[in-house]
Scaffold this active site. Sequence first.
Site, PDB file in Angstrom:
ATOM      1  N   GLU A   6      47.667  33.586  40.708  1.00 24.41           N
ATOM      2  CA  GLU A   6      46.434  32.862  41.065  1.00 24.41           C
ATOM      3  C   GLU A   6      46.641  31.436  41.553  1.00 24.41           C
ATOM      4  O   GLU A   6      45.997  30.509  41.073  1.00 24.41           O
ATOM      5  CB  GLU A   6      45.480  32.842  39.853  1.00 24.41           C
ATOM      6  CG  GLU A   6      45.116  34.219  39.363  1.00 24.41           C
ATOM      7  CD  GLU A   6      44.251  34.210  38.096  1.00 24.41           C
ATOM      8  OE1 GLU A   6      44.123  33.161  37.448  1.00 24.41           O
ATOM      9  OE2 GLU A   6      43.709  35.268  37.757  1.00 24.41           O
ATOM     10  N   GLU A  13      45.572  44.645  37.587  1.00 25.03           N
ATOM     11  CA  GLU A  13      44.720  44.318  36.428  1.00 25.03           C
ATOM     12  C   GLU A  13      43.348  44.943  36.585  1.00 25.03           C
ATOM     13  O   GLU A  13      42.328  44.264  36.566  1.00 25.03           O
ATOM     14  CB  GLU A  13      44.558  42.790  36.283  1.00 25.03           C
ATOM     15  CG  GLU A  13      45.857  42.015  36.237  1.00 25.03           C
ATOM     16  CD  GLU A  13      45.655  40.517  35.981  1.00 25.03           C
ATOM     17  OE1 GLU A  13      44.569  40.115  35.524  1.00 25.03           O
ATOM     18  OE2 GLU A  13      46.593  39.754  36.240  1.00 25.03           O
TER      19      GLU A  13
HETATM   20  C1  HXH Z   1      43.406  37.353  34.800  1.00 22.34           C
HETATM   21  N1  HXH Z   1      42.670  36.332  35.442  1.00 22.34           N
HETATM   22  C2  HXH Z   1      44.814  36.919  34.433  1.00 22.34           C
HETATM   23  O1  HXH Z   1      45.713  37.166  35.489  1.00 22.34           O
HETATM   24  C3  HXH Z   1      45.335  37.620  33.185  1.00 22.34           C
HETATM   25  O2  HXH Z   1      46.572  37.066  32.839  1.00 22.34           O
HETATM   26  C4  HXH Z   1      44.394  37.451  32.034  1.00 22.34           C
HETATM   27  O3  HXH Z   1      44.901  38.110  30.875  1.00 22.34           O
HETATM   28  C5  HXH Z   1      43.081  37.957  32.412  1.00 22.34           C
HETATM   29  C6  HXH Z   1      42.645  37.845  33.669  1.00 22.34           C
HETATM   30  C7  HXH Z   1      41.361  36.705  35.912  1.00 22.34           C
HETATM   31  C8  HXH Z   1      40.531  35.536  36.157  1.00 22.34           C
HETATM   32  C9  HXH Z   1      40.689  34.831  37.317  1.00 22.34           C
HETATM   33  C10 HXH Z   1      39.958  33.692  37.544  1.00 22.34           C
HETATM   34  C11 HXH Z   1      39.060  33.292  36.607  1.00 22.34           C
HETATM   35  C12 HXH Z   1      38.898  33.987  35.441  1.00 22.34           C
HETATM   36  C13 HXH Z   1      39.633  35.115  35.212  1.00 22.34           C
HETATM   37  O4  HXH Z   1      38.420  32.148  36.893  1.00 22.34           O
HETATM   38  C14 HXH Z   1      37.133  31.977  36.720  1.00 22.34           C
HETATM   39  C15 HXH Z   1      36.752  31.129  35.715  1.00 22.34           C
HETATM   40  C16 HXH Z   1      35.424  30.917  35.536  1.00 22.34           C
HETATM   41  C17 HXH Z   1      34.537  31.561  36.363  1.00 22.34           C
HETATM   42  C18 HXH Z   1      34.948  32.382  37.367  1.00 22.34           C
HETATM   43  C19 HXH Z   1      36.271  32.622  37.537  1.00 22.34           C
END
Ligand code: HXH
Length: 332
Positions: A138, A242
């Site tokens: 990310e 995922e």
């Molecule tokens: C994943 N991110 C990770 O890769 C993984 O390591 C983890 O265990 C779970 C999910 C997903 C994700 C990406 C962006 C994100 C939140 C989750 O960011 C946001 C935060 C707030 C609102 C919207 C998106």
Amino acid sequence: MVENINRSIPKLYEAFQECFDIGAAVNPRTIFQAGDLIAHHYNSLTAENEMKFERIHPAEDTYTFEAADRIVGFAREHGKKLRGHTLVWHNQASDWLFQGSDGGSVSRDTLLARLKSHINTVVKRYQGDVYAWDVVNEAIADEGPELLRPSKWLDIAGPSFIAKAFEFAHEADPKALLFYNESHPLKRDKIYTLLQSLRSQGVPVHGVGLQAHWNLYDPGLDDIRAAIERYASLGLVLHLTEMDMSVFRFEDRRVDLTAPTEEMMELQARRYEAVFSLLREYRNFIDSVTFWGAADDYTWLDDFPVRGRKNWPLLFDEKCQPKPSFWRVVSE
Ligand code: HXH
């Protein structure tokens, strides 16, 4: 509680033997309470949190490998493939990493030296067990014209932290497949730009991980298809890393639901069926599809984006029994 499973139902991964591996993210709790289910249905595993920076390297001189080692042990015992997740991320990274001895920011050189030492230690420890690493997770900006997300990595090391991470990982284990892992299909153009640029610099990147945290309504199949086509055109291997299908729209913050409605489960089954028939079409480009969990008894979505709100995003229910979604996916 340890759940009983029905061993006479089709194994999920066998239904996709001709297409791609079927994986699950696991943790010490799920290998304990759903170990039989995991062993029966999935042929690839990812540690949900146990290989992340802050978990495995909480202080400069301290590595905590126990939980990750347990997952590696489970994978060995059951002959499962293992994906490594993740070496560089803006989240769940330890604070010490970015701090100098005076409490201020470290220098670029120190940060890159720490990165190299971390990657070398972790990748070498699991060499031969982990066949593919999500090297960078990310790194792309959520919105706006910028390519990269603001982070301490970017602030201190500049954009080359990404290329460096891949180089260090390749040096540590030249046989491992190295992935860039990212979340949203709508970031596909930026992801394409980043990967194009890494490839043109000769950076050892072998694949794109598409996270696939989706819900009953979004994203549309057209966006999923467009993302897959775009990455496939790079000539890189594609993994869905995922996958889950939340029953709530992302903006939906309702907390009144104690069980999924039948309608939701039917909608989910139809969505999963459509998604997997699309993925089958692209089986020549996709080598692996991993769910971000094994069954609805535990999912990270129980705490995201609303803490403590139950969700039911996977193919098996809270008792590890197959849901309508499972039957639709295996009977295609
Ligand atoms: C994943 N991110 C990770 O890769 C993984 O390591 C983890 O265990 C779970 C999910 C997903 C994700 C990406 C962006 C994100 C939140 C989750 O960011 C946001 C935060 C707030 C609102 C919207 C998106």
